[in-house]
Design an enzyme around this catalytic site. Structure first.
Site, PDB file in Angstrom:
ATOM      1  CB  CYS A  93      -0.872   0.053   1.257  1.00  0.00           C
ATOM      2  SG  CYS A  93      -2.032  -1.304   1.380  1.00  0.00           S
ATOM      3  N   GLY A 122      -0.290   0.049  -5.017  1.00  0.00           N
ATOM      4  CA  GLY A 122      -1.609  -0.540  -4.802  1.00  0.00           C
ATOM      5  C   GLY A 122      -2.580  -0.059  -5.854  1.00  0.00           C
ATOM      6  CG  ASN A 144       2.746   0.596   3.387  1.00  0.00           C
ATOM      7  OD1 ASN A 144       3.807   1.056   3.003  1.00  0.00           O
ATOM      8  ND2 ASN A 144       2.377  -0.635   3.110  1.00  0.00           N
ATOM      9  N   GLY A 145       1.277  -1.614   5.838  1.00  0.00           N
ATOM     10  CA  GLY A 145       1.966  -2.595   6.668  1.00  0.00           C
ATOM     11  C   GLY A 145       1.044  -3.739   7.015  1.00  0.00           C
ATOM     12  CB  CYS A 177      10.778  -4.079   3.640  1.00  0.00           C
ATOM     13  SG  CYS A 177      10.441  -5.175   2.263  1.00  0.00           S
ATOM     14  CE1 TYR A 219       7.842  -5.697  -8.777  1.00  0.00           C
ATOM     15  CE2 TYR A 219       6.918  -6.353  -6.669  1.00  0.00           C
ATOM     16  CZ  TYR A 219       6.755  -6.032  -7.996  1.00  0.00           C
ATOM     17  OH  TYR A 219       5.512  -6.041  -8.538  1.00  0.00           O
TER      18      TYR A 219
END
Ligand code: SF4
Length: 469
Positions: free
Chosen positions: A10, A36, A110-111, A244, A250
């Site tokens: 997201c 998203g 987001n998460g 992350c 990516y």
């Protein structure tokens, strides 16, 4: 990216103190659309009241001029959604907006909260009624149920009970708050546009609105923006940063600065390191577009083998595209990717991709390249084998669906029909990422999860509370 791959998560955006805040948010969400595509929403505040509009679809499909025109105010938050928890329906599209005893509050997240189910069970046992299936709603219930006296203390109290990944933007009629979880899994940056403050998942959203990047919101930091100015708090117990690593490999846009680094530069460097680790004689280096392009350029630079555009990606395949049945299933990949015969025919080809997840698409790509005349196909991957699922906000298959959890590299190579297969090593990945800005989460390669993905019980987390409202 392998088209059967990890799915985006997201994106969040927020602005405080700008004329036409909702329109800026709309633009910011456009820049974050890659994070998203399932739904989008904006909540705007005029100092005394919050209004919200949301819907399923791309940002450009959800909002019309009329709807944006109704979102008055100088503060706004927005969200683009890919459902990592909860189902695909409008009620799950954020920002969520509620009215509780202390007034209105809107939130975009987001998460993924790994203890959300436990918290929800506990809340429901105490009488809470949930309107959505999203883990984000848990935050609002905790906030509303907190016995703390001020809004900020209630928010700290609520967030302090969460385990997992959250970069959130929260808005009351007169205040914008941006928070990153203590490990800082997902990105969040702070910027300015004239006198206005802006927060966003990635800097590409600041660039689009002519904003200036100021800094990252740090892991465990809460940034509070109101008419008095900006404040920074660290209200949670300190943890090591675990940003992350897949954001660099990516998810993020190559023109963004994420975790203090250029995503493009990181990806080129991953490709260069991959070329050093897995050299092979070949005539051309090509990419699986779009996210494999920077890595392929790096591989070509380091190997001295020319880069060619051997695969083109169609940007016009809609989300509603229906995968054909078994008999003609390759059409799904062929609609998204097409080979350029003049680049491939009679050539020994190195094809660079950012990951192999199930292997289904990589196999089709190898077959496609051979049909287009490639005499050899050497597959090179700019990350280590992905063996474990993500529990921190990225939609991944279960680990038994991940090809690298079932086969060794030789077996995968044979299954894909490639002449050779080389993955970037974990050491190579760590060297490129460095540790000067803190460590990364790399659990999908190493299974070393920084936060227990399956908590058994609710932890009574102590948080430091503050006196401001
Ligand atoms: Fe990112 Fe993988 Fe960690 Fe998930 S498990 S946060 S995708 S590095």
């Amino acid at each position: 990216m392998s088209l059967d791959g990890f799915r985006d998560e997201c994106g969040v955006f927020g602005v405080f103190g700008a004329q036409e805040a909702a329109k800026l948010t709309y633009l910011g969400l456009h820049a974050l659309q890659h994070r998203g595509q399932e739904g989008a929403g904006i909540a705007a505040a005029d100092g005394s009241n919050i209004v919200r509009y949301r819907g399923l679809g791309l940002v450009g499909e959800v909002f019309s001029d009329d709807e944006l025109g109704r979102l008055h105010g100088t503060t706004a938050i927005g969200h683009v959604r890919y459902s990592t928890s909860g189902g695909s329906s409008t009620v799950n599209v954020q920002p969520f907006l509620v009215q509780y005893r202390a007034g209105q509050v809107a939130i975009a997240h987001n998460g993924n909260i790994v203890n959300a189910a436990l918290l929800r069970e506990d809340l429901e046992e105490h009488g809470s009624i949930f309107a959505t299936t999203s883990d984000t709603e848990v935050i609002l219930h905790l906030l509303a149920g907190s016995r703390q006296k001020t809004f900020i203390n209630r928010l700290v109290d609520a967030l302090g009970r969460l385990q997992g990944a959250y970069s959130v933007v929260v808005m009351t009629p007169g205040r914008l708050v941006a928070v990153r979880d203590p490990h800082g899994f997902r990105p969040l940056v702070l910027g300015r546009r004239g006198d206005a403050w802006v927060v966003a998942s990635e800097t590409c959203a600041l660039d689009l609105i002519d904003g200036e990047f100021i800094r990252e919101v740090n892991h465990g930091e809460m940034v509070i923006i109101d008419d008095e100015g900006i404040q920074s708090l660290y209200p949670f117990p300190r943890e090591d940063r675990r940003a992350c690593i897949f954001e660099h490999i990516y998810f993020s846009r190559p023109d963004s600065l994420v975790f203090g680094r250029s995503v493009y530069t990181q990806r080129v460097e991953l490709g260069r390191t991959l070329a050093a680790e897995h050299p092979v004689d070949a005539d051309v280096v090509i990419a699986v577009p779009d996210s494999g392009v920077s890595g392929a350029l790096g591989y070509a630079q380091r190997s001295g083998i020319p880069y060619g555009r051997g695969l083109l990606r169609s940007h016009y395949v809609g989300r509603t595209f229906i995968e054909p049945d078994q008999q003609i299933r390759d059409f799904g990949v062929r609609l998204k990717l097409s080979p350029v015969r003049s680049v491939l025919s009679g050539k020994r080809v190195i094809v660079v991709d950012d990951s192999i997840v199930r292997g289904t698409t990589s196999r089709k790509i190898v077959r496609m390249l051979r049909r287009a005349g490639a005499t050899q196909v050497h597959l090179r991957i700019t990350c280590p084998p992905t063996r474990s699922s993500c529990f921190y906000g990225v939609d991944t298959p279960t680990s038994d669906e991940l090809i690298a959890s079932k086969m060794d590299i030789a077996g995968i190579c044979e299954h894909l029909g490639a002449d050779s297969l080389g993955y970037l090593s974990l050491e190579g990945l760590r060297t490129v990422q460095g540790t000067d800005r803190g460590r990364f989460c790399e659990a999908c390669f190493s299974s070393d999860y920084p936060v227990d993905p399956h908590p058994k019980g609710l932890k009574d987390i102590q948080v430091n509370l503050f006196s401001q409202d």
